[in-house]
Design an enzyme around this catalytic site. Structure first.
Site, PDB file in Angstrom:
ATOM      1  N   ARG A 158      19.757  -1.351  16.626  1.00  0.00           N
ATOM      2  CA  ARG A 158      18.476  -1.689  17.264  1.00  0.00           C
ATOM      3  C   ARG A 158      17.781  -0.358  17.499  1.00  0.00           C
ATOM      4  NH1 ARG A 158      14.286  -2.477  19.903  1.00  0.00           N
ATOM      5  NH2 ARG A 158      13.850  -4.375  21.064  1.00  0.00           N
ATOM      6  N   GLU A 198       8.143 -10.314  16.447  1.00  0.00           N
ATOM      7  CA  GLU A 198       9.084 -11.190  15.741  1.00  0.00           C
ATOM      8  C   GLU A 198       8.439 -11.626  14.426  1.00  0.00           C
ATOM      9  OE1 GLU A 198      12.182 -11.772  16.780  1.00  0.00           O
ATOM     10  OE2 GLU A 198      11.761 -10.479  18.500  1.00  0.00           O
ATOM     11  N   ARG A 244      24.614  -4.547  19.705  1.00  0.00           N
ATOM     12  CA  ARG A 244      24.024  -3.656  18.699  1.00  0.00           C
ATOM     13  C   ARG A 244      24.038  -2.235  19.238  1.00  0.00           C
ATOM     14  NH1 ARG A 244      18.342  -6.756  18.410  1.00  0.00           N
ATOM     15  NH2 ARG A 244      18.613  -6.293  20.597  1.00  0.00           N
TER      16      ARG A 244
END
Length: 171
Positions: free
Chosen positions: A60, A68, A102
């Site tokens: 990330r 998104e 992540r």
């Protein structure tokens, strides 16, 4: 906004099972730096890389939150990060592990801070984190906003974190 490290003990105590435990052991430690090759672009702020030992890592990008895919400029943000990472080899500076397991990392490609480039192009918003260099990233975002670049060309912007919260509530 805070990152956290998921310990193996925590994984086992919570009953996440061996699948997660094996992923945790393959992750770089926070504050580590390594070189890797980009193997997949997920969206405008998440990628998969493979390090020099062959281990896969889900990354990330630190400091940004890109729209998104379903949002306006989501597809464009994904295309922009693909362009920025086209060389393929990246240098990562891991800051922490997030709640989705992540690695949150600064990603550098051809000497450029990819998060900064995404902000400059108006393809992401500055996402404040506890290790933040706020002023520098705020300036990049402000310049893109002033010039109506990327997502700032819209009349109204829905922040990615608001979009996710709204859609999570609808599910």
């Amino acid at each position: 906004n805070c990152c956290f490290s998921l310990s193996l003990k925590n994984v086992l105590d919570k009953g996440y099972g061996l699948g997660i435990a094996s992923i945790v052991s393959a992750q770089a430690r926070p504050a580590s730096t390594y070189t890797a090759y980009v193997v997949r672009i997920i969206d405008g702020d998440t990628i998969y890389v493979r390090d020099t030992t062959g281990e896969a890592h889900r990354i990330r990008l630190a400091m940004i939150d890109a729209p998104e895919r379903e949002q306006p400029f989501g597809t464009e943000a994904t295309k922009k990060i693909s362009e920025l990472l086209r060389q393929g080899t990246v240098r990562l500076k891991v800051k922490c592990i997030d709640k989705y397991n992540r690695e949150v990392a600064f990603v550098y490609c051809e000497g450029k801070d990819v998060s900064a480039e995404m902000l400059k192009e108006g393809m992401a918003l500055h996402y404040h984190m506890n290790f933040d260099k706020c002023k520098m990233y705020d300036k990049f975002e402000a310049a893109a906003k002033r010039c109506h670049k990327g997502l700032w060309s819209q009349e109204k912007i829905e922040k990615p974190w608001d979009y996710r919260r709204k859609h999570k509530a609808q599910e």
